[in-house]
Design a protein around this motif. Structure first.
Motif, mmCIF file in Angstrom:
data_model
loop_
_atom_site.group_PDB
_atom_site.id
_atom_site.type_symbol
_atom_site.label_atom_id
_atom_site.label_comp_id
_atom_site.label_asym_id
_atom_site.label_seq_id
_atom_site.Cartn_x
_atom_site.Cartn_y
_atom_site.Cartn_z
ATOM 1 N N THR A 1 0.846 -1.200 0.000
ATOM 2 C CA THR A 1 0.000 0.000 0.000
ATOM 3 C C THR A 1 0.878 1.245 0.000
ATOM 4 O O THR A 1 1.906 1.281 0.668
ATOM 5 N N HIS A 2 0.474 2.240 -0.781
ATOM 6 C CA HIS A 2 1.143 3.538 -0.773
ATOM 7 C C HIS A 2 0.195 4.594 -0.208
ATOM 8 O O HIS A 2 -1.016 4.384 -0.174
ATOM 9 N N GLY A 3 0.768 5.700 0.207
ATOM 10 C CA GLY A 3 -0.049 6.833 0.635
ATOM 11 C C GLY A 3 0.163 7.989 -0.322
ATOM 12 O O GLY A 3 1.050 7.960 -1.178
ATOM 13 N N TYR B 1 4.127 13.242 -0.840
ATOM 14 C CA TYR B 1 4.979 12.095 -0.518
ATOM 15 C C TYR B 1 4.136 10.918 -0.076
ATOM 16 O O TYR B 1 2.970 11.048 0.288
ATOM 17 N N CYS B 2 4.786 9.760 -0.127
ATOM 18 C CA CYS B 2 4.116 8.521 0.256
ATOM 19 C C CYS B 2 4.144 8.400 1.778
ATOM 20 O O CYS B 2 5.199 8.469 2.396
ATOM 21 N N THR B 3 2.944 8.266 2.370
ATOM 22 C CA THR B 3 2.829 8.259 3.828
ATOM 23 C C THR B 3 2.861 6.846 4.411
ATOM 24 O O THR B 3 2.724 6.675 5.612
ATOM 25 N N GLU B 4 3.011 5.851 3.568
ATOM 26 C CA GLU B 4 2.966 4.460 4.047
ATOM 27 C C GLU B 4 4.324 3.818 3.728
ATOM 28 O O GLU B 4 4.736 3.816 2.567
ATOM 29 N N PHE B 5 5.003 3.281 4.735
ATOM 30 C CA PHE B 5 6.337 2.707 4.483
ATOM 31 C C PHE B 5 6.205 1.489 3.575
ATOM 32 O O PHE B 5 5.767 0.427 3.986
ATOM 33 N N CYS B 6 6.582 1.665 2.300
ATOM 34 C CA CYS B 6 6.214 0.663 1.308
ATOM 35 C C CYS B 6 7.391 -0.134 0.784
ATOM 36 O O CYS B 6 7.220 -1.187 0.181
ATOM 37 N N SER B 7 8.613 0.378 0.944
ATOM 38 C CA SER B 7 9.734 -0.266 0.275
ATOM 39 C C SER B 7 11.028 0.350 0.794
ATOM 40 O O SER B 7 11.004 1.336 1.531
ATOM 41 N N LEU C 1 12.888 2.131 -0.805
ATOM 42 C CA LEU C 1 13.015 3.481 -1.355
ATOM 43 C C LEU C 1 11.785 4.339 -1.050
ATOM 44 O O LEU C 1 11.469 5.284 -1.783
ATOM 45 N N HIS C 2 11.109 3.962 0.034
ATOM 46 C CA HIS C 2 9.908 4.707 0.451
ATOM 47 C C HIS C 2 10.200 6.193 0.659
ATOM 48 O O HIS C 2 9.426 7.054 0.252
ATOM 49 N N MET C 3 11.341 6.487 1.286
ATOM 50 C CA MET C 3 11.655 7.887 1.586
ATOM 51 C C MET C 3 11.811 8.709 0.308
ATOM 52 O O MET C 3 11.627 9.919 0.317
ATOM 53 N N GLU C 4 12.119 8.037 -0.779
ATOM 54 C CA GLU C 4 12.320 8.728 -2.056
ATOM 55 C C GLU C 4 11.024 8.848 -2.845
ATOM 56 O O GLU C 4 10.986 9.457 -3.909
ATOM 57 N N MET C 5 9.956 8.222 -2.361
ATOM 58 C CA MET C 5 8.700 8.231 -3.109
ATOM 59 C C MET C 5 7.985 9.563 -2.875
ATOM 60 O O MET C 5 7.190 9.710 -1.961
ATOM 61 N N THR C 6 8.335 10.527 -3.720
ATOM 62 C CA THR C 6 7.882 11.909 -3.505
ATOM 63 C C THR C 6 7.542 12.575 -4.829
ATOM 64 O O THR C 6 7.796 12.018 -5.903
HETATM 65 CU CU1 CUA Z 1 5.049 4.207 -1.361
HETATM 66 CU CU2 CUA Z 1 6.004 4.551 0.721
#
Ligand code: CUA
Ligand code: K7E
Length: 664
Positions: A608-610, A643-649, A651-656
């Motif tokens: 899941t992504h946010g 930004y993505c609010t759900e820790f997904c991977s 590279l989550h911190m880069e999902m912006t």
């Molecule tokens: Cu998508 Cu965190």
């Protein structure tokens, strides 16, 4: 290493790359809990043998699942909580009447916001963002839970919410006409109708829905609503729904008959005195005025016959968009009868076979057991004990009663196991009393006997048992939903959690096994076997519209993302996947309306992504396969990252991404 450091390291490594646990050693029990076998552990933790047994009964080992699933009301939190039974692990919260940022529910997401708006009073009244959710009900097939839908009622606004148990999301918030509140909405045995009783009478027949409170007895009315439920789509068809007008008493909880009581609806009432309060005008306070009569009225409604009556155009009229059978017609068509019941009752419950209808008045230390066969005979004979002020015939109490069981102080609600036992909660005594039903379960002096009593902590309201009030209770446990927790938890500030207690009912003696603090007020619950939950783990196809439960009108394929401008409306048709948004730059002008249509092209469970935008009330939950829409107005120039609010991977911190709002 310090414990906190170990825990942080463990969390980080498992979240990012998976971890073999080498670095995450659990420290030894402080007082020698490790080694030495069970006895040593019991001793080290200072348990009594009873407590140790209770621990073993509720413990669910890591990786294993609970046997039952309990849906519990969150009260004025407006949501439903899901607990595993017996562990009482909180598994999920489903937002219904209130926004929830984690699940992106009415948090900038367009469909859920529209649902709340449509489910409000309309005509300039505010969009409601709270509700008082009291009674969750699992849908039924042939009188048994089927695990497909959950209906919830909102006492604060006379609404029902419908949740699909396929994705555990709300699909409908339905505002019932001619009501401002309710206390209960229950499914008929094949979920054909949802039956809802209004709580506060209102003058809905009057122009503008207004009449002075002095005209209460003449102009204020209550209704029982029969909302036609379509179990394929989870919708309510207003044109096939109808209401029966009721006297202006407070209609409380209800139960539908089956077997010998099939076709009947039983509703408790209080305030048959029709007190309206007015302490500053020299009148008695509500609670005083409403407690004058010794008996209130159990309403017995022939709802099967009412369906036929409602279908005849001459016998009902449309009021505010729904067909209403007037009280006069209900009386002349013999749809409604009353039976006296101990004053101020709360619950009415039906024992498994359908013969026994159980009511307790909070101020009478007895439980009254009515017989469906006797009620039907009494109606057929037509011998009445007079009529109420509105002409509703009153059956004789003694003609309808099977037993009167003395149980204790403040009896409220009764649930059942599959072996002919009933369990009644007692608010004043803080107890659950187990007593036996009569024929066919127990004969002679084995029937109607109190056989066990257990103290609960404290002031129990509802209680619940797996499958109670269906044709097939599962037994095993009763859960006490206690209103006060007093000393059960550490001091947590002046607002205390309430307390759910698991009670083992598998042996001859009931035994309290555990305490669980609640979130919100757990008015009532329903419990079904965990295996009945057949929810999806990801959506059936990519590009899924969760509200309409089909492919979304704006599903976007990967590689076909686009940004379109029409006038000052900019529509972003984008995709999300690990670990990027496409597009990740959105350029608009000050004053533009921006519509984000996101499609998650993920098909992996848990992925899941946010989608949270800085400075705006937007946070979406983009579950695998789902589409979600958010709309904002770019009022102020500036740079607004998303930004993505759900820790997904990893590279989550880069999902912006960037929302760039250029000045006009
Ligand atoms: Cu998508 Cu965190
Ligand atoms: Cu006792 Cu609404 Cu059934 Cu709370 S419930 S008051």
């Amino acid at each position: 290493m310090k414990l906190t450091t170990v825990l942080l390291a463990a969390a980080a490594c498992s979240a990012l790359i998976g971890c073999n646990g080498e670095n995450a050693k659990v420290p030894a029990q402080p007082s020698g809990g490790g080694g030495g076998g069970l006895d040593a552990i019991i001793q080290a933790r200072g348990f009594t043998p009873d407590e140790a047994e209770a621990a073993l009964k509720v413990f669910v080992p890591p990786g294993r699942h609970d046997e039952f699933l309990m849906f519990t009301s969150g009260g004025h939190r407006g949501s439903v909580m899901l607990y595993g039974l017996p562990s009482m692990r909180l598994l999920k919260e489903i937002p219904v009447f209130s926004p929830d940022a984690w699940q992106g529910w009415a948090q900038g997401e367009v469909e859920s916001a529209e649902m709340l708006e449509k489910g409000s009073f309309g005509e300039g009244m505010p969009t409601l963002t709270w509700g008082d959710l009291h009674h969750p009900q699992i849908s039924l097939t042939a009188g048994k839970y089927d695990g497909e839908w959950l209906a919830v009622s909102d006492k604060s606004a006379g609404r029902v919410g419908i949740v699909s148990l396929k994705d555990l999301k709300t699909k409908l918030i339905f505002k019932t006409p001619n009501t401002v509140s309710d206390h209960h909405a229950i499914f008929t045995d094949d979920s054909e109708y949802l039956v809802q009783s209004a709580y506060f009478p209102v003058p809905f027949n009057e122009p503008n829905g207004y009449a002075p409170i002095e005209s209460y007895k003449e102009k204020y009315k209550s209704v029982a609503s029969f909302l036609k439920f379509d179990r394929k789509s989870g919708t309510i068809g207003l044109s096939e729904s109808f209401q029966i007008e009721l006297p202006p008493y407070f209609q409380d909880m209800s139960i539908l008959g089956r077997g010998p009581s099939a076709g009947l609806l039983f509703i408790n009432s209080l305030n048959t005195e029709m007190s309206t309060g007015g302490v500053m005008e020299g009148k008695p306070a509500m609670e005083v005025g409403a407690s004058q009569h010794e008996m209130d009225y159990l309403h017995v409604i022939d709802w099967r016959k009412a369906v036929t009556v409602a279908a005849e155009p001459s016998k009902s009229k449309a009021v505010n968009g729904i067909r209403v059978i007037s009280l006069a017609t209900a009386i002349s068509e013999k749809l409604i009868h009353f039976i006296p019941e101990s004053k101020s009752p709360h619950g009415v419950d039906l024992a498994p076979g359908g013969e026994y209808v159980v009511v307790s008045g909070k101020l009478d230390p007895h439980v009254s057991v009515y017989s469906a066969t006797k009620i039907k005979n009494a109606i057929a004979k037509g011998v009445f004990d007079g009529k109420d002020a509105f002409g509703v015939p009153i059956l004789k109490y003694d003609d309808c009663i099977s037993a009167h069981v003395e149980t204790g102080l403040g009896p409220l609600h009764t649930v059942f196991d599959g072996d002919g036992n009933a369990y009644t909660s007692h608010f004043l005594d803080s107890t659950i009393i187990k007593w036996t039903l009569g024929e066919p379960y127990n004969a002679g002096d084995k029937a109607w006997k109190v056989v066990d009593k257990v103290a609960v902590h404290y002031n129990i309201g509802h209680l619940q048992a797996p499958g109670s009030n269906t044709t097939s209770p599962y037994g095993r446990y009763v859960v006490a939903l206690n209103k006060w927790s007093v000393d059960r938890f550490p001091p947590l500030g002046p607002l205390h959690p309430q307390n759910l207690q698991v009670v083992d009912i598998s042996g001859p003696k009931m035994k309290v096994l555990s305490d669980t603090p609640t979130i919100g007020e757990p008015h009532n619950s329903q419990i079904m076997p965990m295996e009945m939950l057949q929810a999806w783990t990801t959506y059936p196809e990519i590009g899924w519209d969760a509200v309409r439960m089909k492919r979304s009108a704006f599903a976007t394929e990967q590689g076909k993302e686009n940004v379109k401008r029409v006038g000052n409306v900019v529509t972003v048709n984008g995709t999300v996947t690990r670990s990027h948004y496409t597009p990740d730059i959105v350029r608009v002008k000050q004053g533009d309306k921006v519509v984000f249509n996101w499609t998650s092209v993920e098909s992996a469970r848990d992925a899941t992504h946010g989608f949270g935008i800085h400075g705006f009330n937007v946070n979406l939950s983009l579950d695998p396969g789902a589409t979600e829409r958010a709309e904002i107005t770019a009022v102020k120039p500036g740079v607004y990252p998303y930004y993505c609010t759900e820790f997904c991977s990893a590279l989550h911190m880069e999902m912006t991404g960037w929302l760039l709002v250029e000045p006009k």
